[in-house]
Design an enzyme around this catalytic site. Structure first.
Site, mmCIF file in Angstrom:
data_model
loop_
_atom_site.group_PDB
_atom_site.id
_atom_site.type_symbol
_atom_site.label_atom_id
_atom_site.label_comp_id
_atom_site.label_asym_id
_atom_site.label_seq_id
_atom_site.Cartn_x
_atom_site.Cartn_y
_atom_site.Cartn_z
ATOM 1 N N ARG A 1 0.733 -0.994 -0.005
ATOM 2 C CA ARG A 1 0.178 0.061 -0.096
ATOM 3 C C ARG A 1 1.056 1.316 -0.027
ATOM 4 O O ARG A 1 0.572 2.278 -0.793
ATOM 5 C CB ARG A 1 -0.888 0.034 1.067
ATOM 6 C CG ARG A 1 -1.998 -1.156 0.971
ATOM 7 C CD ARG A 1 -2.872 -1.079 2.433
ATOM 8 N NE ARG A 1 -3.538 -0.009 2.774
ATOM 9 C CZ ARG A 1 -3.956 0.152 3.971
ATOM 10 N NH1 ARG A 1 -4.092 -0.845 4.740
ATOM 11 N NH2 ARG A 1 -4.541 1.443 4.425
ATOM 12 N N CYS B 190 -0.621 6.410 8.665
ATOM 13 C CA CYS B 190 -1.043 5.085 8.306
ATOM 14 C C CYS B 190 -2.299 5.289 7.345
ATOM 15 O O CYS B 190 -2.441 6.393 6.620
ATOM 16 C CB CYS B 190 -1.438 4.226 9.537
ATOM 17 S SG CYS B 190 -2.858 4.899 10.696
#
Length: 285
Positions: free
Chosen positions: A180, A241
């Site tokens: 990611r 995050c």
């Protein structure tokens, strides 16, 4: 580091204090959108005796369209009192043992001026592996009396992170899985672009604990994980995050390594990664 300064407590420590009325246990389990069963259903099925459910989505700013952004101090105080917690109690946060949201709860308490909070090492996973008891159903607590005051230095806004791209005064460390971060794996939120904030480093949060037991890795291994990612622990750090939850696993690890004064980019990728958001980078850090 002295044990009193370590935010982690062991299952033995908690088991010895489980009947102490001044020790309040909260289940802060959390999952990404669409993952079932819901954390609250897991909680209802099995939780540490006496634990109340700390709902990350509920204890947030409901006026903000981004997921679970920090609430104001008045709401935090009200929500925490509603869980039966009073100023003076020792709060112990745990999650399912996948190390996601117990550190989020811990950081929220610290941010709102409440240092008497700990995280259960290994969470429910380690607790049950050791054959310790669990209960089912909802615990309803008598409301407590709790006061809160936000210290804004604990969190960063998108504007602050954007300004930092130019100054590089603070290091940004991203807790998402490598795919990611590099933009090779899709984001769980369909409205997100893929990649990372320019200049950020990557320490995937799952690499900081033992998947078998759920316990956090030893300090020397934590130190190696950050050093290997090019993080200088003597310089200011902001963690990020997907949506401001798993970043706090990094913050907790850094705190255990003696780092103080770090901050959370609360909006994280769910804000930065929007289609019309600021510039992004892809590929390795």
């Amino acid at each position: 580091m002295t044990t009193t300064d370590d935010p982690l407590v062991s299952t033995d420590w908690l088991a010895a204090r489980i009947d102490d009325p001044k020790v309040k246990v909260i289940d802060a389990s959390f999952k990404l959108p669409g993952v079932l069963p819901l954390p609250v259903d897991d909680y209802l099925a099995a939780h540490i005796p006496g634990a109340v459910f700390f709902d990350v989505d509920a204890i947030s700013d409901h006026k903000n369209p981004r997921p679970h952004m920090f609430p104001d101090a008045a709401q935090f105080a009200r929500d925490i009192a509603g869980l039966g917690i009073s100023t003076g109690d020792t709060v112990v946060a745990y999650d399912s043992g996948g190390w996601v949201a117990a550190p989020r709860a811990w950081w929220m308490f610290l941010s709102f001026g409440y240092p008497n909070v700990r995280v259960l090492d290994g969470g429910l996973k380690k607790w049950t592996q050791e054959g310790r008891p669990s209960h089912s159903g909802r615990v309803t607590a008598k409301p407590g009396k709790f006061t809160a005051k936000l210290d804004p230095s604990y969190i960063r806004s998108q504007a602050q992170v954007l300004a930092n791209i130019g100054t590089r005064a603070e290091q940004l460390v991203d807790a998402r899985p490598r795919g990611r971060f590099e933009g090779t794996a899709p984001e769980p939120r369909p409205d997100s672009r893929s990649g990372h904030i320019p200049g950020s480093r990557n320490v995937p949060y799952a690499e900081l604990f033992d998947a078998r037991t759920g316990a956090m890795k030893p300090l020397d291994e934590l130190r190696k994980a950050f050093a290997g990612a090019g993080v200088d622990m003597t310089k200011p750090i902001v963690t990020t995050c997907g949506s401001g939850v798993s970043a706090l696993v990094l913050t907790l690890a850094l705190y255990r390594l003696g780092v103080r004064g770090s901050a959370l980019y609360d909006g994280s990728w769910s804000e930065w990664g929007l289609p019309d958001g600021p510039p992004i980078a892809t590929g390795p850090a």
